[in-house]
Scaffold this motif. Structure first.
Motif, PDB file in Angstrom:
ATOM      1  N   UNK A  54       4.744   5.449  -5.395  1.00  0.00           N
ATOM      2  CA  UNK A  54       5.006   5.430  -6.839  1.00  0.00           C
ATOM      3  C   UNK A  54       3.945   6.229  -7.588  1.00  0.00           C
ATOM      4  N   UNK A  55       2.684   6.091  -7.191  1.00  0.00           N
ATOM      5  CA  UNK A  55       1.606   6.835  -7.845  1.00  0.00           C
ATOM      6  C   UNK A  55       1.806   8.345  -7.657  1.00  0.00           C
ATOM      7  N   UNK A  56       2.207   8.752  -6.468  1.00  0.00           N
ATOM      8  CA  UNK A  56       2.446  10.183  -6.218  1.00  0.00           C
ATOM      9  C   UNK A  56       3.622  10.697  -7.052  1.00  0.00           C
ATOM     10  N   UNK A  57       4.677   9.891  -7.156  1.00  0.00           N
ATOM     11  CA  UNK A  57       5.843  10.293  -7.956  1.00  0.00           C
ATOM     12  C   UNK A  57       5.486  10.404  -9.431  1.00  0.00           C
ATOM     13  N   UNK A 107       0.821  -1.201   0.000  1.00  0.00           N
ATOM     14  CA  UNK A 107       0.000   0.000   0.000  1.00  0.00           C
ATOM     15  C   UNK A 107       0.860   1.259   0.000  1.00  0.00           C
ATOM     16  N   UNK A 108       1.831   1.303   0.894  1.00  0.00           N
ATOM     17  CA  UNK A 108       2.701   2.479   0.996  1.00  0.00           C
ATOM     18  C   UNK A 108       3.515   2.657  -0.280  1.00  0.00           C
ATOM     19  N   UNK A 109       4.143   1.586  -0.758  1.00  0.00           N
ATOM     20  CA  UNK A 109       5.007   1.696  -1.936  1.00  0.00           C
ATOM     21  C   UNK A 109       4.205   2.015  -3.201  1.00  0.00           C
ATOM     22  N   UNK A 110       2.999   1.449  -3.336  1.00  0.00           N
ATOM     23  CA  UNK A 110       2.159   1.767  -4.489  1.00  0.00           C
ATOM     24  C   UNK A 110       1.773   3.242  -4.477  1.00  0.00           C
TER      25      UNK A 110
END
Length: 99
Positions: free
Chosen positions: A92-95, A86-89
């Protein structure tokens, strides 16, 4: 035996799932594991069958936080893996949104 691959299959609708360990014989040589020639050995388990079990021996600690891992159940491990995704997805989506 070293599990070189571990696959977690999770059904978010009902919380069920399974884990599949793909291991093979290895030798510890000069500070590193060296896999021996041969096929993988597959070990599968249903989450429901192992969820309440704690597998780390007493005295096993997280190498980063020092937390006592002997008190973490398989169900707790699933929650950690889900939180990591959840955190890593979201990172990545924010980046990607900012690019």
């Amino acid at each position: 035996m070293i599990a070189e691959q571990v696959h977690l299959f999770y059904n978010p609708q009902d919380g069920s799932g399974s884990v599949s360990f793909q291991g093979r014989e290895s030798l510890f040589v000069n500070g590193a594991y060296q896999p021996l020639a041969g096929d993988f050995n597959i070990l599968q388990a249903q989450l429901a069958d192992i969820a309440a079990r704690c597998f780390a021996p007493a005295g096993t600690v997280d190498p980063v936080t020092g937390a006592d891992l002997s008190q973490v159940s398989a169900a707790g491990l699933v929650l950690i893996v889900k939180a990591a995704y959840d955190v890593m997805f979201n990172e990545r989506a924010a980046a990607q949104a900012g690019a």
